[in-house]
Scaffold this motif. Structure first.
Motif, PDB file in Angstrom:
ATOM      1  N   SER A 343     -10.069   3.648  -2.058  1.00 12.42           N
ATOM      2  CA  SER A 343      -9.142   2.662  -1.802  1.00 12.42           C
ATOM      3  C   SER A 343      -8.139   2.354  -2.584  1.00 12.42           C
ATOM      4  O   SER A 343      -6.985   2.157  -2.066  1.00 12.42           O
ATOM      5  CB  SER A 343     -10.006   1.366  -1.608  1.00 12.42           C
ATOM      6  N   GLU A 344      -8.386   2.466  -3.840  1.00 14.24           N
ATOM      7  CA  GLU A 344      -7.203   2.355  -4.739  1.00 14.24           C
ATOM      8  C   GLU A 344      -6.045   3.368  -4.753  1.00 14.24           C
ATOM      9  O   GLU A 344      -4.884   3.327  -4.591  1.00 14.24           O
ATOM     10  CB  GLU A 344      -7.668   2.134  -6.027  1.00 14.24           C
ATOM     11  N   LYS A 345      -6.463   4.567  -4.326  1.00 16.49           N
ATOM     12  CA  LYS A 345      -5.503   5.673  -4.005  1.00 16.49           C
ATOM     13  C   LYS A 345      -4.583   5.423  -2.786  1.00 16.49           C
ATOM     14  O   LYS A 345      -3.274   5.813  -2.759  1.00 16.49           O
ATOM     15  CB  LYS A 345      -6.373   7.073  -4.134  1.00 16.49           C
ATOM     16  N   TYR A 346      -5.178   4.718  -1.867  1.00 18.07           N
ATOM     17  CA  TYR A 346      -4.440   4.719  -0.685  1.00 18.07           C
ATOM     18  C   TYR A 346      -3.378   3.663  -0.738  1.00 18.07           C
ATOM     19  O   TYR A 346      -2.442   3.630  -0.514  1.00 18.07           O
ATOM     20  CB  TYR A 346      -5.453   4.216   0.484  1.00 18.07           C
ATOM     21  N   GLU A 347      -4.000   2.482  -1.617  1.00 25.01           N
ATOM     22  CA  GLU A 347      -3.129   1.417  -1.688  1.00 25.01           C
ATOM     23  C   GLU A 347      -1.954   1.726  -2.727  1.00 25.01           C
ATOM     24  O   GLU A 347      -0.603   1.190  -2.474  1.00 25.01           O
ATOM     25  CB  GLU A 347      -3.893   0.206  -2.415  1.00 25.01           C
TER      26      GLU A 347
END
Length: 350
Positions: A343-347
């Motif tokens: 999730s952090e990578k997509y954000e």
């Protein structure tokens, strides 16, 4: 705050496959800097929620899979014009033939996860393969960022189109459940997948039919002539237990938790969700020998490329090596395949 529209899935709450689990967990682990609007197929939901995981849900009266998926995705993209999101996350390439038109009237940035070379799958006819390859090309050339889920596909996109994508895999820790499981008294191998030729189901069943080692194989056996034929041929084997799809996650967790080894026959796609989920169970992985699976497991699983290979592995199981395999899979899973990390990578992309 970034406004993100998500196009290309059946929807959430997740009830179907890998992309749906991705969106389920992106919305669950999201930070306060992002809001999501997710397009959902009204055909797949009897109860139509307005929100889920604080994401707004918009329903489209079409099927998200099969031939209707193209129109479903195009209609979703058209509605994005009125939503005016900061970015559109497109999952899959079915409706990407519409992207050149979208770019004419929308200022939204486009991030496309092209999935796993869908046009190579055996289940598609010649026209479908041509259309999906063309859609892939349009998607790559008309997206601000291309996402792949596996280094092998990253290399393919770089070589085929001269564009360097961003690689983000899937999480698998959602498969672990906080329940006690009664230990099994039997040792068994486990297979779990859609019953399709490119998943090498027949190769696995043929190998175990020549072995005394027990196999439980979960899949949609009755959804195709291929699956029905395999079920008729192998359900008579005393050591093979062919199970229909299991949707109760507690029961599925128990079966996964108690298996002695996991068999992953996928030869197409990229980073397969079922593989990274099983890596969190700390069991040995026997995977079909292809670049996708080797990248996903950092070359630390055991690999087979034929029925004879698999029979040799089964009949000469080295439990010291299998234990090392299991520990390696668990370590890799916790380093690479957790949803908070994904999730952090997509954000960061948004």
């Amino acid at each position: 705050m970034k406004k993100i529209a998500v196009v290309g899935t059946v929807g959430i709450p997740a009830c179907y496959g890998g992309f749906e689990s991705l969106v389920e967990n992106l919305t669950f682990y999201k930070s306060e800097e992002v809001t999501y609007t997710v397009f959902c197929s009204s055909k797949s939901y009897k109860s139509k929620l307005q929100e889920h995981n604080n994401a707004k849900l918009i329903y489209i009266p079409l099927n998200a899979n099969g031939i209707q998926s193209v129109v479903y995705d195009i209609f979703s993209l058209f509605k994005c014009y009125f939503l005016k999101p900061d970015a559109i996350l497109i999952l899959g390439v079915s409706g990407c033939c519409f992207l050149p038109f979208l770019r004419l009237f929308s200022k939204a940035k486009v991030i496309t996860n092209i999935d796993g070379l869908e046009w190579k799958r055996d289940k598609w006819g010649n026209f479908a393969k041509w259309f999906l390859k063309k859609s892939e090309s349009i998607a790559v050339k008309n997206s601000d960022i291309v996402v792949t889920d596996n280094k092998a596909i990253e290399e393919y996109v770089d070589e085929e189109y001269g564009i360097r994508p961003v690689t983000i895999a899937y999480g698998g820790d959602h498969a672990i459940r906080n329940i006690k499981v009664q230990p099994s008294t039997d040792s068994y191998a486990l297979g779990l997948c859609r019953i399709e030729p490119e998943n090498n189901v027949e190769m696995i069943l043929e190998s175990f039919s020549k072995s005394e080692f027990n196999l439980k194989f979960i899949g949609n056996w009755n959804s195709s002539d291929f699956g029905i034929a395999l079920k008729e041929r192998y359900q008579k084997c005393h050591n093979i237990d062919l199970l229909d799809p299991i949707y109760d996650l507690n029961i599925l967790y128990s079966i996964r938790k108690n298996c002695s080894v996991y068999l992953h026959g996928h030869s197409a796609g990229g980073t397969n969700p079922s593989l990274v989920e099983m890596m969190h169970f700390q069991v040995p992985i026997l995977a079909y020998d292809c670049s996708f699976n080797r990248y996903s497991t950092d070359n630390m699983a055991n690999y087979f490329s034929s029925s004879d290979d698999l029979i040799d592995i089964i009949n000469s199981l080295d439990f010291d090596k299998l234990n090392a395999n299991a520990l390696s899979m668990f370590k890799i899973a916790n380093e690479k395949y957790t949803w908070l990390n994904i999730s952090e990578k997509y954000e960061q992309l948004f």
